[in-house]
Design an enzyme around this catalytic site. Structure first.
Site, PDB file in Angstrom:
ATOM      1  N   LEU A 110       0.831  -1.098  -0.333  1.00 43.52           N
ATOM      2  CA  LEU A 110      -0.219  -0.328   0.292  1.00 43.52           C
ATOM      3  C   LEU A 110       1.025   1.660   0.307  1.00 43.52           C
ATOM      4  CD1 LEU A 110      -3.475  -0.035   2.121  1.00 43.52           C
ATOM      5  CD2 LEU A 110      -3.295   0.161  -0.102  1.00 43.52           C
ATOM      6  N   ASP A 111       0.333   1.987  -0.681  1.00 50.92           N
ATOM      7  CA  ASP A 111       1.574   3.445  -0.890  1.00 50.92           C
ATOM      8  C   ASP A 111       0.961   4.407   0.293  1.00 50.92           C
ATOM      9  OD1 ASP A 111      -0.683   5.215  -1.565  1.00 50.92           O
ATOM     10  OD2 ASP A 111      -0.223   4.397  -3.393  1.00 50.92           O
ATOM     11  N   LYS A 112       2.369   5.211   0.370  1.00 45.89           N
ATOM     12  CA  LYS A 112       2.256   5.775   1.479  1.00 45.89           C
ATOM     13  C   LYS A 112       1.049   6.370   2.043  1.00 45.89           C
ATOM     14  CE  LYS A 112       4.700   9.956   3.416  1.00 45.89           C
ATOM     15  NZ  LYS A 112       6.161  10.803   3.482  1.00 45.89           N
ATOM     16  N   SER A 114      -2.252   6.004   1.072  1.00 47.84           N
ATOM     17  CA  SER A 114      -3.097   4.866   1.126  1.00 47.84           C
ATOM     18  C   SER A 114      -2.816   4.450   2.665  1.00 47.84           C
ATOM     19  CB  SER A 114      -3.103   3.808   0.032  1.00 47.84           C
ATOM     20  OG  SER A 114      -3.061   4.549  -1.510  1.00 47.84           O
TER      21      SER A 114
END
Length: 247
Positions: A110-112, A114
């Site tokens: 999960l990107d930063k 999200s």
């Protein structure tokens, strides 16, 4: 370890990963540094053949045995990195795990910016299956966008767009609720390209305000508090495995 694994040889780095000692890339670094011994002899080639269940593997002289498999979920907060360490000293998901032993790694990313459901495990092959687009495991997200969602937007997301070498689309989309200036939509993807939803909406000129993953296949985030972790139940693990298409 499966019966099939006990009958065939695999590379030394992969063997360390399968045993739950560390990731394959970390194993490669240990091997090339001369810190790994196979049947009492130092080996520097990560692809050195190993017969799991018969050959003796050591790291820095200490025996490596198969670790108990761990499967946990984390409700990842926004602003936290899905990585083991960060050169800039930013917060990572490992700060929520406490002293986890043996080694454990995120399943996909999960990107930063999200948040929401993130799985972690020391079962590297299982993790690869969960993250692989080929398993067509549904991932469900709630997305807050900076406009009022309408049918035209939903249809555009379903039809998809081309971004670079990727064709980005969603499997399903619906409006959850609308405010005066923004709205929440629920989307389902079963491929999971890098920053899939964000890139799709950016191409459609839609601002993403929040992005929360709430489910992976039959596994629901539920009431797990932000920043908290828990182990998957045996039933959850079985249901998740059953939901994956054959690899």
């Amino acid at each position: 370890m499966s019966h099939t694994d006990s009958l065939r040889k695999i590379g030394l780095a992969r063997a360390l990963s399968k045993l739950g000692y560390c990731s394959r890339s970390e194993a490669g670094q240990l091997i090339r540094a001369g810190r790994v011994q196979l049947n009492g002899k130092s080996r520097r080639d990560p692809e050195t053949p190993v017969h799991l269940g018969k050959d003796r593997i050591q790291v820095d002289g200490g025996a490596v045995a198969a670790a108990a498999k761990i499967y946990i979920m984390l409700n990842k907060p926004r602003g936290v990195l899905t990585t083991a360490s960060d050169e800039k000293g930013r917060k990572t998901v490992y700060e929520f795990l406490g002293k986890t032993s043996p080694w454990i790694a995120p399943v996909g990313r999960l990107d930063k910016a999200s948040e929401g459901l993130l799985l972690l495990s020391n079962d590297s092959e299982w993790s690869a299956r969960v993250a692989a687009p080929e398993t067509h495991l549904d991932k469900v997200y709630r997305v807050q966008i900076g406009k009022l969602a309408d049918q035209e937007l939903l249809v555009s997301m379903l039809e998809g767009i081309v971004d670079g070498d990727d064709f980005l689309r969603v499997k399903a989309a619906r409006v959850v609720r609308c405010g005066q200036r923004n709205s929440w939509i629920e989307v389902v993807v079963d491929e999971g390209r890098n920053r899939h939803i964000r890139r799709l909406l950016e191409k459609l000129n839609v601002e993403v305000l929040r992005l929360v993953r709430i489910a992976i296949g039959p596994l629901i985030l539920g009431e797990l508090a932000k920043g908290k972790v828990r182990e998957l139940t045996a039933t959850e693990k079985i249901l998740l495995d059953s939901a994956m298409s054959p690899a």
